[in-house]
Design an enzyme around this catalytic site. Structure first.
Site, PDB file in Angstrom:
ATOM      1  CB  ILE A  14     -37.105 -87.621 -20.424  1.00 51.23           C
ATOM      2  CG1 ILE A  14     -35.760 -88.318 -20.247  1.00 51.23           C
ATOM      3  CG2 ILE A  14     -37.523 -87.596 -21.891  1.00 51.23           C
ATOM      4  CD1 ILE A  14     -35.394 -88.612 -18.816  1.00 51.23           C
ATOM      5  CE  LYS A  90     -35.698 -95.122 -19.378  1.00 47.61           C
ATOM      6  NZ  LYS A  90     -36.969 -95.484 -18.717  1.00 47.61           N
ATOM      7  CG  ASP A 168     -40.577 -95.566 -18.782  1.00 51.65           C
ATOM      8  OD1 ASP A 168     -40.403 -95.533 -20.009  1.00 51.65           O
ATOM      9  OD2 ASP A 168     -40.207 -94.654 -18.019  1.00 51.65           O
TER      10      ASP A 168
END
Length: 308
Positions: A14, A90, A168
């Site tokens: 990410i 997140k 997720d």
């Protein structure tokens, strides 16, 4: 205003795919350091841990925590105690209870704590929110299905306690829905499918409602073969609104209202800069509350073993 000197903690997929390209396009942020026990980034100072970064690069103004969620709470506490602004990927943490002390620490130190929900910055989300603000909504359905081997290759942490499993990605749908619906909603039923060799679910089937008995159904699944489906469909008296492609597209029935490329992470960092300048924080826990409810109230079904 001098650029905010940022350190990234956790140089995984990410960070490389989303955070680093976004930062590169914003002159008000300087990527000054990376903390990761193994991975490095050419031309950027490297440290093995957040602790080492804070000790050897005290000029850092802020950190972006891109680690698995199990580690974020402790890392955020350390960074705030060192006087740094903190951006949380997140979900903001593995447990709801660890967030309140972080909020208190940020307030006491005058630093920014920002819990990001990147899908809320998808181009169709705000237009959908505006249309639904005055709509008579009849029902909502969510289909959020993808191939975990494609989107989370080799990420074993996602199957461990606190790794969220299919939530997720599923929490992205919940982050959108909590933002666009005009009324709060709550969980009424959940069924979670756990592979017999994993501590997190591979699929979830959920029902929600609100004070008006609005029926809301969500289906999350990590076992989708082929192209992913990230859709939210809202039936109203004026027709069906569909947010598709994770919020990149919006349709009213068959008419296209929005069809744009997503630029979520640059928007996240612009929001972070705004909060830092204002001396404010932004920590919305609504999506995480719904996931916590699903784990607490959901019926667990054991399914066949899964090897990532």
């Amino acid at each position: 205003m001098n650029p905010v000197r940022l350190g990234i903690v956790g140089l995984g997929k990410i960070a490389r795919d989303r955070h680093i390209p976004a930062i590169a396009g914003i002159p008000e942020i300087e990527l000054a350091a990376v903390a990761d026990p193994v991975a490095r980034l050419d031309g950027v100072a490297h440290f093995a841990s957040l602790g080492e970064m804070l000790t050897k690069a005290p000029q850092i103004d802020a950190v972006a925590l891109c680690t698995p969620p199990q580690a974020r709470g402790a890392l955020a506490a350390t960074a705030l105690a060192a006087g740094k602004h903190v951006l949380l990927e997140k979900p903001p943490g593995a447990a709801l209870s660890e967030i309140a002390p972080l909020i208190a620490s940020a307030a006491a130190s005058g630093k920014t704590l920002y819990a990001t929900w990147h899908s809320r910055f998808a181009p169709a989300v705000e237009p959908a929110r505006a249309l639904l603000a005055t709509a008579n909504i009849r029902s909502v359905s969510i289909e959020w299905k993808e191939d975990v081997r494609v989107w989370h290759p080799g990420q074993r942490w996602i199957w461990e306690p606190g790794g969220f499993g299919v939530f997720d990605p599923g929490i992205n749908a919940l982050s959108i829905l909590t933002h666009i619906l005009p009324r709060a909603f709550f969980l009424t039923r959940a069924e979670l499918a756990f592979p017999k060799n994993c501590a997190a679910p591979i699929a979830a089937d959920l029902d929600f409602s609100d004070a008006t008995d609005l029926p809301i159904h969500a289906a999350f699944d990590f076992r989708r073969n082929g192209r992913p489906t990230w859709d939210i469909r809202v039936e109203t008296d004026d027709g069906r609104l569909t947010l598709s492609a994770g919020g990149a597209k919006l349709f009213r029935d068959e008419v296209t209202l929005v069809d744009q490329s997503k630029a979520e992470y640059p928007a996240i960092y612009r929001r972070f800069l705004e909060l830092i300048e204002r001396g404010a924080s932004d920590v919305d826990l609504a999506p995480l509350v719904h996931v916590a409810d699903a784990f607490m109230l959901g019926r667990r079904v054991v399914v066949e073993a899964f090897e990532p």
